[in-house]
Design a protein around this motif. Structure first.
Motif, PDB file in Angstrom:
ATOM      1  N   VAL A   1     122.662 -41.595  46.180  1.00 52.16           N
ATOM      2  CA  VAL A   1     121.274 -41.771  46.651  1.00 52.16           C
ATOM      3  C   VAL A   1     121.221 -41.458  48.149  1.00 52.16           C
ATOM      4  N   PRO A   2     120.336 -40.551  48.551  1.00 56.12           N
ATOM      5  CA  PRO A   2     120.286 -40.171  49.974  1.00 56.12           C
ATOM      6  C   PRO A   2     119.793 -41.326  50.844  1.00 56.12           C
ATOM      7  N   PRO A   3     120.034 -41.246  52.175  1.00 55.68           N
ATOM      8  CA  PRO A   3     119.662 -42.346  53.069  1.00 55.68           C
ATOM      9  C   PRO A   3     118.180 -42.734  52.998  1.00 55.68           C
TER      10      PRO A   3
ATOM     11  N   GLU B   1     128.271 -47.748  41.643  1.00 52.26           N
ATOM     12  CA  GLU B   1     128.797 -46.413  41.976  1.00 52.26           C
ATOM     13  C   GLU B   1     127.819 -45.314  41.577  1.00 52.26           C
ATOM     14  N   ALA B   2     126.914 -45.625  40.665  1.00 50.81           N
ATOM     15  CA  ALA B   2     125.893 -44.630  40.261  1.00 50.81           C
ATOM     16  C   ALA B   2     124.926 -44.354  41.411  1.00 50.81           C
ATOM     17  N   THR B   3     124.911 -45.244  42.411  1.00 52.66           N
ATOM     18  CA  THR B   3     123.951 -45.068  43.527  1.00 52.66           C
ATOM     19  C   THR B   3     124.612 -44.445  44.768  1.00 52.66           C
TER      20      THR B   3
ATOM     21  N   THR C   1     120.020 -45.879  38.358  1.00 56.19           N
ATOM     22  CA  THR C   1     120.732 -45.024  39.325  1.00 56.19           C
ATOM     23  C   THR C   1     120.207 -45.190  40.758  1.00 56.19           C
ATOM     24  N   LEU C   2     119.190 -46.073  40.953  1.00 55.22           N
ATOM     25  CA  LEU C   2     118.649 -46.258  42.303  1.00 55.22           C
ATOM     26  C   LEU C   2     118.203 -47.711  42.451  1.00 55.22           C
ATOM     27  N   ALA C   3     118.616 -48.383  43.474  1.00 57.45           N
ATOM     28  CA  ALA C   3     118.263 -49.791  43.716  1.00 57.45           C
ATOM     29  C   ALA C   3     116.927 -49.845  44.441  1.00 57.45           C
TER      30      ALA C   3
ATOM     31  N   TYR D   1     114.943 -38.762  31.767  1.00 59.89           N
ATOM     32  CA  TYR D   1     115.540 -38.733  33.094  1.00 59.89           C
ATOM     33  C   TYR D   1     114.668 -37.900  34.027  1.00 59.89           C
ATOM     34  N   GLY D   2     115.072 -37.794  35.286  1.00 61.52           N
ATOM     35  CA  GLY D   2     114.222 -37.200  36.319  1.00 61.52           C
ATOM     36  C   GLY D   2     114.424 -35.715  36.499  1.00 61.52           C
ATOM     37  N   SER D   3     114.490 -35.343  37.801  1.00 60.99           N
ATOM     38  CA  SER D   3     114.465 -33.905  38.111  1.00 60.99           C
ATOM     39  C   SER D   3     115.864 -33.303  38.201  1.00 60.99           C
ATOM     40  N   GLY D   4     116.899 -34.131  37.902  1.00 59.07           N
ATOM     41  CA  GLY D   4     118.205 -33.476  37.840  1.00 59.07           C
ATOM     42  C   GLY D   4     119.336 -34.158  38.567  1.00 59.07           C
ATOM     43  N   SER D   5     119.054 -35.265  39.286  1.00 61.61           N
ATOM     44  CA  SER D   5     120.149 -35.915  40.037  1.00 61.61           C
ATOM     45  C   SER D   5     121.267 -36.361  39.093  1.00 61.61           C
ATOM     46  N   ILE D   6     120.908 -36.749  37.848  1.00 59.64           N
ATOM     47  CA  ILE D   6     121.988 -37.254  36.981  1.00 59.64           C
ATOM     48  C   ILE D   6     122.876 -36.119  36.474  1.00 59.64           C
TER      49      ILE D   6
ATOM     50  N   VAL E   1     113.186 -51.368  51.270  1.00 60.46           N
ATOM     51  CA  VAL E   1     111.832 -51.788  51.684  1.00 60.46           C
ATOM     52  C   VAL E   1     111.033 -52.232  50.468  1.00 60.46           C
ATOM     53  N   ASP E   2     111.155 -51.501  49.383  1.00 66.46           N
ATOM     54  CA  ASP E   2     110.426 -51.859  48.150  1.00 66.46           C
ATOM     55  C   ASP E   2     110.869 -53.243  47.679  1.00 66.46           C
ATOM     56  N   ALA E   3     112.168 -53.456  47.615  1.00 66.71           N
ATOM     57  CA  ALA E   3     112.680 -54.746  47.127  1.00 66.71           C
ATOM     58  C   ALA E   3     112.242 -55.886  48.041  1.00 66.71           C
TER      59      ALA E   3
ATOM     60  N   GLN F   1      94.474 -42.042  40.075  1.00 68.26           N
ATOM     61  CA  GLN F   1      94.705 -43.486  40.132  1.00 68.26           C
ATOM     62  C   GLN F   1      96.159 -43.777  39.760  1.00 68.26           C
ATOM     63  N   LYS F   2      96.783 -44.678  40.505  1.00 65.91           N
ATOM     64  CA  LYS F   2      98.150 -45.116  40.181  1.00 65.91           C
ATOM     65  C   LYS F   2      98.034 -46.593  39.857  1.00 65.91           C
ATOM     66  N   PHE F   3      98.122 -46.892  38.560  1.00 67.71           N
ATOM     67  CA  PHE F   3      97.916 -48.257  38.084  1.00 67.71           C
ATOM     68  C   PHE F   3      99.204 -48.822  37.473  1.00 67.71           C
TER      69      PHE F   3
ATOM     70  N   ALA G   1     114.840 -59.249  43.042  1.00 65.90           N
ATOM     71  CA  ALA G   1     113.590 -59.322  43.814  1.00 65.90           C
ATOM     72  C   ALA G   1     112.346 -59.221  42.948  1.00 65.90           C
ATOM     73  N   LEU G   2     112.493 -58.701  41.706  1.00 64.55           N
ATOM     74  CA  LEU G   2     111.293 -58.570  40.849  1.00 64.55           C
ATOM     75  C   LEU G   2     111.644 -58.767  39.385  1.00 64.55           C
ATOM     76  N   ASN G   3     112.456 -59.820  39.103  1.00 64.02           N
ATOM     77  CA  ASN G   3     112.761 -60.116  37.684  1.00 64.02           C
ATOM     78  C   ASN G   3     112.152 -61.442  37.253  1.00 64.02           C
TER      79      ASN G   3
ATOM     80  N   SER H   1     109.639 -55.928  49.908  1.00 61.33           N
ATOM     81  CA  SER H   1     108.183 -56.080  49.729  1.00 61.33           C
ATOM     82  C   SER H   1     107.861 -56.883  48.479  1.00 61.33           C
ATOM     83  N   HIS H   2     108.650 -56.707  47.422  1.00 61.80           N
ATOM     84  CA  HIS H   2     108.411 -57.495  46.203  1.00 61.80           C
ATOM     85  C   HIS H   2     108.532 -58.980  46.503  1.00 61.80           C
ATOM     86  N   VAL H   3     109.529 -59.314  47.330  1.00 61.06           N
ATOM     87  CA  VAL H   3     109.715 -60.731  47.686  1.00 61.06           C
ATOM     88  C   VAL H   3     108.574 -61.198  48.587  1.00 61.06           C
TER      89      VAL H   3
ATOM     90  N   GLY I   1     107.265 -54.613  33.894  1.00 63.97           N
ATOM     91  CA  GLY I   1     106.222 -53.849  34.590  1.00 63.97           C
ATOM     92  C   GLY I   1     106.419 -52.352  34.478  1.00 63.97           C
ATOM     93  N   MET I   2     105.289 -51.624  34.594  1.00 61.18           N
ATOM     94  CA  MET I   2     105.366 -50.166  34.681  1.00 61.18           C
ATOM     95  C   MET I   2     104.189 -49.668  35.506  1.00 61.18           C
ATOM     96  N   VAL I   3     104.422 -48.585  36.248  1.00 57.25           N
ATOM     97  CA  VAL I   3     103.390 -48.029  37.132  1.00 57.25           C
ATOM     98  C   VAL I   3     103.322 -46.525  36.894  1.00 57.25           C
TER      99      VAL I   3
HETATM  100  O1  NZQ Z   1     114.276 -37.207  39.820  1.00 54.03           O
HETATM  101  P1  NZQ Z   1     115.622 -37.816  39.868  1.00 54.03           P
HETATM  102  O2  NZQ Z   1     116.737 -36.900  39.523  1.00 54.03           O
HETATM  103  O3  NZQ Z   1     115.709 -39.137  39.158  1.00 54.03           O
HETATM  104  O4  NZQ Z   1     115.868 -38.110  41.462  1.00 54.03           O
HETATM  105  C1  NZQ Z   1     115.362 -39.275  42.047  1.00 54.03           C
HETATM  106  C2  NZQ Z   1     114.075 -39.072  42.806  1.00 54.03           C
HETATM  107  O5  NZQ Z   1     114.037 -37.783  43.374  1.00 54.03           O
HETATM  108  C3  NZQ Z   1     116.310 -39.687  43.138  1.00 54.03           C
HETATM  109  N1  NZQ Z   1     117.456 -40.438  42.624  1.00 54.03           N
HETATM  110  C4  NZQ Z   1     117.452 -41.485  41.762  1.00 54.03           C
HETATM  111  N2  NZQ Z   1     118.720 -41.910  41.563  1.00 54.03           N
HETATM  112  C5  NZQ Z   1     119.532 -41.083  42.291  1.00 54.03           C
HETATM  113  C6  NZQ Z   1     118.732 -40.142  42.960  1.00 54.03           C
HETATM  114  N3  NZQ Z   1     119.234 -39.176  43.754  1.00 54.03           N
HETATM  115  C7  NZQ Z   1     120.581 -39.143  43.887  1.00 54.03           C
HETATM  116  N4  NZQ Z   1     121.416 -40.036  43.286  1.00 54.03           N
HETATM  117  C8  NZQ Z   1     120.934 -41.011  42.484  1.00 54.03           C
HETATM  118  N5  NZQ Z   1     121.771 -41.896  41.918  1.00 54.03           N
HETATM  119  O6  NZQ Z   1     115.541 -40.529  43.972  1.00 54.03           O
HETATM  120  C9  NZQ Z   1     114.176 -40.092  43.926  1.00 54.03           C
HETATM  121  C10 NZQ Z   1     113.289 -41.299  43.738  1.00 54.03           C
HETATM  122  O7  NZQ Z   1     113.514 -41.826  42.448  1.00 54.03           O
HETATM  123  P2  NZQ Z   1     112.430 -42.891  41.902  1.00 54.03           P
HETATM  124  O8  NZQ Z   1     112.832 -43.299  40.527  1.00 54.03           O
HETATM  125  O9  NZQ Z   1     111.054 -42.336  42.098  1.00 54.03           O
HETATM  126  O10 NZQ Z   1     112.579 -44.077  42.943  1.00 54.03           O
HETATM  127  P3  NZQ Z   1     112.376 -45.646  42.741  1.00 54.03           P
HETATM  128  O11 NZQ Z   1     113.485 -46.214  41.991  1.00 54.03           O
HETATM  129  O12 NZQ Z   1     112.039 -46.192  44.080  1.00 54.03           O
HETATM  130  O13 NZQ Z   1     111.069 -45.776  41.798  1.00 54.03           O
HETATM  131  C11 NZQ Z   1     109.782 -45.636  42.368  1.00 54.03           C
HETATM  132  C12 NZQ Z   1     108.775 -45.890  41.283  1.00 54.03           C
HETATM  133  O14 NZQ Z   1     108.897 -47.266  40.858  1.00 54.03           O
HETATM  134  C13 NZQ Z   1     107.583 -47.807  40.755  1.00 54.03           C
HETATM  135  C14 NZQ Z   1     106.860 -47.154  41.916  1.00 54.03           C
HETATM  136  O15 NZQ Z   1     105.462 -47.260  41.793  1.00 54.03           O
HETATM  137  C15 NZQ Z   1     107.343 -45.728  41.802  1.00 54.03           C
HETATM  138  O16 NZQ Z   1     106.553 -45.003  40.887  1.00 54.03           O
HETATM  139  N6  NZQ Z   1     107.649 -49.282  40.759  1.00 54.03           N
HETATM  140  C16 NZQ Z   1     107.906 -49.919  39.598  1.00 54.03           C
HETATM  141  C17 NZQ Z   1     107.869 -51.304  39.516  1.00 54.03           C
HETATM  142  C18 NZQ Z   1     108.170 -51.989  38.248  1.00 54.03           C
HETATM  143  N7  NZQ Z   1     108.254 -51.306  37.148  1.00 54.03           N
HETATM  144  O17 NZQ Z   1     108.331 -53.210  38.251  1.00 54.03           O
HETATM  145  C19 NZQ Z   1     107.540 -52.144  40.656  1.00 54.03           C
HETATM  146  C20 NZQ Z   1     107.619 -51.427  41.957  1.00 54.03           C
HETATM  147  O18 NZQ Z   1     106.813 -52.114  42.903  1.00 54.03           O
HETATM  148  C21 NZQ Z   1     107.185 -50.006  41.924  1.00 54.03           C
HETATM  149  O19 NZQ Z   1     105.775 -49.964  41.946  1.00 54.03           O
END
Ligand code: NZQ
Ligand code: ZN
Length: 387
Positions: free
Chosen positions: A183-185, A178-180, A138-140, A37-42, A193-195, A159-161, A252-254, A197-199, A149-151
């Motif tokens: 998520v802040p604005p 409800e898990a989202t 937890t984030l759309a 998991y990430g930095s603590g939102s969960i 925008v990401d979704a 480099q971000k590949f 948008a990306l399945n 852009s995928h389309v 995919g993974m990045v």
């Molecule tokens: O660190 P946490 O606690 O997870 O907090 C995150 C982070 O600070 C927070 N967050 C997530 N869910 C939350 C929440 N805050 C409050 N309530 C919640 N329910 O949001 C921040 C951003 O999270 P992150 O996971 O970085 O955002 P996103 O889902 O946009 O993911 C971005 C990453 O996805 C990659 C990107 O390159 C980037 O590294 N991508 C992956 C793809 C794939 N695997 O197919 C394709 C995409 O084009 C993209 O490249």
């Protein structure tokens, strides 16, 4: 339509109060998991408690690997791989957004590998085995919950590949809108925008032009994601708005939008990943800058498809194609800005003098993704449209 195979093995469990089901789904695949998991939102929003209670009730033990950063980095993935091997986990459970899921995928691929996982990301080796992956989204945004995919960012080489493997599809992903709610604005808008852009990547780079079903599918998805985002920015606890945004981002990306298009490219992402690698720009924010710039460059060669987007999705028709194309790009850029997104490099604090270095960095990914037509000159020209 060109020939295609559509096979998406991920089981999606969608809706309210679905997270408690993660224990049983995990127990069917594993006795012991690495919980990523990430930095603590969960922990703040209660999802960590719900997930671990479900794992315990299902008799599944877990080892935690928290601290995944947004724009996940290789060094933290390496730590996760060592932990997964040392603890002999038999699956990985990702609870978060795209960064968490991608880091978990890299751990799944790296744990059984006899090489550094970065070899997969730079396209030097193919993934031969991977631990099973389950997700609680937890984030759309990224669509990673239903794709292979993974990045990952290599901090040492800056480099971000990204890479793709059929072995990296999550077995199961739980999508509870409800898990989202928390998520802040900004990340709600950047996720939309990401979704979108995928389309757009597939919509504009498709080799096959006679694909009306796919064009309408993509146009409808863009319109619905925009409408859902507007709802969510107006009311963060609008369940149906969150549900529409979540499922729209997943679709948008399945793989569905790309069916029958023939070869497609991801040039806007190729450029954006350099902004994230060099300046740690959030992915969706970087796309809000790159997409309008790439469209302005693209409309110079092919205004017709850009004008079609404007006509079909925004109801624009200014007569001459180049005029409608320009109006379309301006409309999209205004919508990005209205959602609070940056829409220029200068708003990201990036100046014209930085453009050559960004282009040099993007060339690395252009080579890995075989986007041979993207020379440094072309990338510089596109970035100049993003200023
Ligand atoms: O660190 P946490 O606690 O997870 O907090 C995150 C982070 O600070 C927070 N967050 C997530 N869910 C939350 C929440 N805050 C409050 N309530 C919640 N329910 O949001 C921040 C951003 O999270 P992150 O996971 O970085 O955002 P996103 O889902 O946009 O993911 C971005 C990453 O996805 C990659 C990107 O390159 C980037 O590294 N991508 C992956 C793809 C794939 N695997 O197919 C394709 C995409 O084009 C993209 O490249
Ligand atoms: Zn993306």
């Amino acid at each position: 339509m060109r020939n295609f195979v559509f096979h998406n093995p991920t089981k999606i469990i969608f809706g309210k109060n679905t997270i408690p089901g993660i224990g049983a789904e995990t127990a069917a695949l594993a006795r012991k998991v690495l919980l990523v998991y990430g930095s603590g939102s969960i922990k703040a929003n209660g999802i960590h408690r719900a997930v671990t209670a479900s794992l315990a009730a299902a008799g599944v033990s877990w080892v935690e690997h928290g601290g995944v950063r947004s724009n996940p980095v290789l060094s933290h993935v390496h730590e996760g791989i060592s932990l997964a091997v040392r603890e002999k986990v038999d699956a990985v459970l990702a609870v978060g957004g795209g960064s968490v899921i991608d880091a978990a995928k890299a751990i799944c691929a790296g744990a059984p590998a006899d090489c550094d996982v970065w070899q997969f990301l730079r396209g030097k080796k193919g993934i031969r085995a991977a631990l099973p992956l389950l997700c609680v989204l937890t984030l759309a945004a990224s669509g990673s919950e239903m794709n292979g995919g993974m990045v990952i960012t290599n901090e040492a080489t800056r480099q971000k590949f990204g890479t793709h493997s059929g072995l990296l599809y999550p077995r199961v992903s739980i999508l509870d809108p409800e898990a989202t709610y928390s998520v802040p604005p900004d990340y709600s808008a950047w996720g939309a925008v990401d979704a979108i852009s995928h389309v757009l990547e597939f919509y504009f780079t498709a080799r096959e032009s006679d694909v009306e079903v796919q064009n309408r599918l993509m146009e409808g998805l863009i319109a619905a994601i925009m409408a859902a985002c507007d709802r969510v920015l107006a009311d963060p606890r609008d369940y149906q708005g969150r549900a529409e945004l979540m499922w729209g981002a997943t679709l948008a990306l399945n793989g569905l939008t790309g069916a029958g298009l023939g070869m497609v490219g991801f040039p806007m992402h190729m450029i954006e990943h350099s902004l994230s690698a060099l300046y740690d720009v959030p992915h969706g924010a970087g796309l809000a800058v790159v997409v309008p710039g790439w469209l302005r460059w693209h409309a110079q060669q092919e205004p017709a498809k850009v004008a079609r987007l404007g006509r079909m999705v925004f109801g624009l028709d200014e007569g001459a194609l180049p005029v409608t194309a320009t109006a379309t790009i301006d409309h999209l850029r205004r919508w990005f800005a209205a959602g609070g997104c940056p829409t220029s490099l200068s708003q990201l604090g990036i100046g014209a003098a930085d453009i050559p270095a960004i282009a040099d960095n993007a060339l690395g990914l252009a080579r890995v993704w075989r986007l041979k037509e993207y020379s440094k000159e072309r990338i510089v020209e596109i970035l100049q449209h993003c200023q």
